[in-house]
Design an enzyme around this catalytic site. Structure first.
Site, PDB file in Angstrom:
ATOM      1  N   TRP A  98      14.978  58.348 -87.599  1.00  0.00           N
ATOM      2  CA  TRP A  98      14.524  59.935 -87.057  1.00  0.00           C
ATOM      3  C   TRP A  98      15.751  60.927 -87.671  1.00  0.00           C
ATOM      4  CZ3 TRP A  98       9.925  61.129 -87.069  1.00  0.00           C
ATOM      5  CH2 TRP A  98       8.770  60.301 -86.527  1.00  0.00           C
ATOM      6  N   ASP A 154      17.578  65.859 -80.744  1.00  0.00           N
ATOM      7  CA  ASP A 154      16.147  65.470 -81.134  1.00  0.00           C
ATOM      8  C   ASP A 154      16.217  64.381 -79.976  1.00  0.00           C
ATOM      9  OD1 ASP A 154      13.841  64.339 -81.387  1.00  0.00           O
ATOM     10  OD2 ASP A 154      14.341  63.645 -83.542  1.00  0.00           O
ATOM     11  N   LYS A 179       5.597  61.360 -76.444  1.00  0.00           N
ATOM     12  CA  LYS A 179       6.404  60.061 -76.224  1.00  0.00           C
ATOM     13  C   LYS A 179       6.608  60.084 -74.557  1.00  0.00           C
ATOM     14  CE  LYS A 179       7.073  59.773 -80.461  1.00  0.00           C
ATOM     15  NZ  LYS A 179       8.235  59.997 -81.436  1.00  0.00           N
TER      16      LYS A 179
HETATM   17  C1  LIG Z   1       8.171  60.739 -82.604  1.00  0.00           C
HETATM   18  C2  LIG Z   1       9.441  61.490 -83.178  1.00  0.00           C
HETATM   19  C3  LIG Z   1       9.642  62.476 -83.798  1.00  0.00           C
HETATM   20  C4  LIG Z   1       8.570  62.951 -84.517  1.00  0.00           C
HETATM   21  O1  LIG Z   1       7.233  63.673 -83.869  1.00  0.00           O
HETATM   22  P1  LIG Z   1       6.050  64.282 -84.818  1.00  0.00           P
HETATM   23  O2  LIG Z   1       5.336  64.671 -83.540  1.00  0.00           O
HETATM   24  O3  LIG Z   1       5.470  62.832 -85.382  1.00  0.00           O
HETATM   25  O4  LIG Z   1       6.527  65.173 -85.756  1.00  0.00           O
HETATM   26  C5  LIG Z   1      10.941  63.134 -84.221  1.00  0.00           C
HETATM   27  N1  LIG Z   1      11.895  62.533 -83.552  1.00  0.00           N
HETATM   28  C6  LIG Z   1      11.800  61.525 -82.733  1.00  0.00           C
HETATM   29  C7  LIG Z   1      13.169  60.902 -82.147  1.00  0.00           C
HETATM   30  C8  LIG Z   1      10.532  60.743 -82.564  1.00  0.00           C
HETATM   31  O5  LIG Z   1      10.484  59.579 -81.478  1.00  0.00           O
END
Ligand SMILES: *Cc1c(COP(=O)(O)O)cnc(C)c1O
Length: 365
Positions: A108, A179, A203
């Site tokens: 990521w 993030d 998530k």
């Molecule tokens: C799932 C995830 C993303 C991306 O999310 P999207 O909604 O598919 O754009 C970004 N960063 C992390 C750490 C993730 O787990």
């Protein structure tokens, strides 16, 4: 084999939601609180939805102890869209082209680096790639730029199963952008240590389609003029996340999850449960060399646990047996293979125990 009586869903995302939340949403589906409408059918500017929105915002603020000089934005486009939205909103602080510092700890942060290169110079200040993304490079080894627009980190790498066990201390000049998509609300955090926290909802919060951004107010002044209005944090903040129609139903479900978390004792209580769940699972994986997790113990994620079978020819058999027992979505991400168990807030201890029982049984212990 008979249908399993209980299902446990280990998906990395979109992921399991608390059962009570889904039951409440089902009960309120056709008529929210006597309004005669489904939440999906309400105007986002009507009093009913405004009350849903305000309650969700204030519950989240309370759960994460968000200081008053931070704004909470409910946006769309997911975590990946933020990889562009963040530079568009922050690199205007500095003479162009600005530089962004990154710590590369997995898939990521890698995606974030790639996208940021379209808007700024990128300095990868440290990377664990050469070590197979098995941890976070120690802060002493980071080669930070003295005048970076910001430092971007991914505090929980969902695919690689790597989680920060510390908050970087880089002084007040450079804001940290984190993030937290896959571990927000799973542990206590000190929001004041970050300039921006962002997270896709699917998530640990609610349905896909909603992205949370928590941003320190003074950082709302640093956007590039070309930043699209709907993605311009200051514009979004000035309109209380209703510059355009927000993802109303996703906000409603997120609000139910926040209320549910509060009822369970808040983030501190979740953190204790998450520590216990992760301990159980890693202990079973470490019991002998039948299974393997390759992340250095200090950086093992409490939320996403990738593992490999020593004999990978047994993978299909392992997954079929798991499914027959109601243990779903354990297949690892296609980029790394193997298995992955995501054990977010909504995964009960019994689910982890059921997985541990199966791991032991399959290994013939
Ligand atoms: C799932 C995830 C993303 C991306 O999310 P999207 O909604 O598919 O754009 C970004 N960063 C992390 C750490 C993730 O787990």
């Amino acid at each position: 084999m008979a249908q399993p009586t209980q299902i446990f869903n280990f998906s990395a995302g979109p992921a399991v939601l608390p059962r009570e939340v889904l039951q409440q949403a089902a009960a309120e589906m056709l008529d929210w609180h006597g309004s005669g409408m489904s939440v999906m059918e309400m105007s986002h500017r009507g009093p009913e939805f405004i009350s849903i929105y305000q309650q969700a915002e204030s519950d989240l603020r309370e759960l994460l102890a968000v200081p008053p000089n931070y704004r909470i934005l409910f946006m769309q486009g997911g975590g990946l869209a933020q990889n562009a939205i963040i530079p568009l909103n922050l690199v205007g602080c500095c003479p162009q082209p600005a530089t962004i510092d990154f710590i590369h700890t997995g898939s990521w942060s890698g995606k974030s680096i790639k996208e940021a290169k379209r808007y700024a110079n990128v300095n990868v200040a440290a990377s664990s790639e050469a070590n197979g993304f098995n941890g976070v490079p120690p802060q002493e080894s980071w080669r930070l730029t003295s005048h970076a627009a910001y430092l971007h980190i991914c505090t929980n790498e969902t695919i690689d199963g790597v989680e920060y066990d510390f908050v970087p201390d880089i002084g007040p000049r450079t804001p940290i952008v984190a993030d937290m998509s896959s571990h927000i609300l799973s542990r206590a955090i000190d929001v004041s240590k970050y300039g921006v926290i962002f997270a896709g909802a699917q998530k640990n919060i609610g349905p896909a389609g909603l992205t949370l951004v928590i941003v320190r107010e003074d950082l709302l002044e640093d956007a590039l003029p070309i930043c699209p209005s709907a993605f311009h944090w200051k514009t979004v903040a000035e309109h209380d996340s209703m510059f355009n129609t927000p993802p109303t139903y996703a906000i409603y479900i997120a609000g139910l999850v926040f209320a549910h978390l509060k009822k369970q004792g808040g983030v501190a209580a979740m953190e204790q449960r998450n520590i216990e769940k992760a301990r159980l699972l890693y202990e079973a994986l470490d019991a002998d060399d039948f299974y393997q997790n390759r992340v250095a113990p200090a950086y093992r994620s409490r939320m996403n646990v990738p593992f490999f079978l020593r004999d990978e020819s047994l993978n299909d058999k392992f997954l079929a047996g798991a499914k027959a027992r109601g243990l779903l979505q354990l297949k690892g991400h296609k980029s790394v293979g193997g298995m992955r168990a995501s054990i977010y807030n909504a995964m009960p201890l019994e689910g982890v125990q059921a997985l541990v029982d199966y791991l032991n049984e399959f290994a013939g212990r």
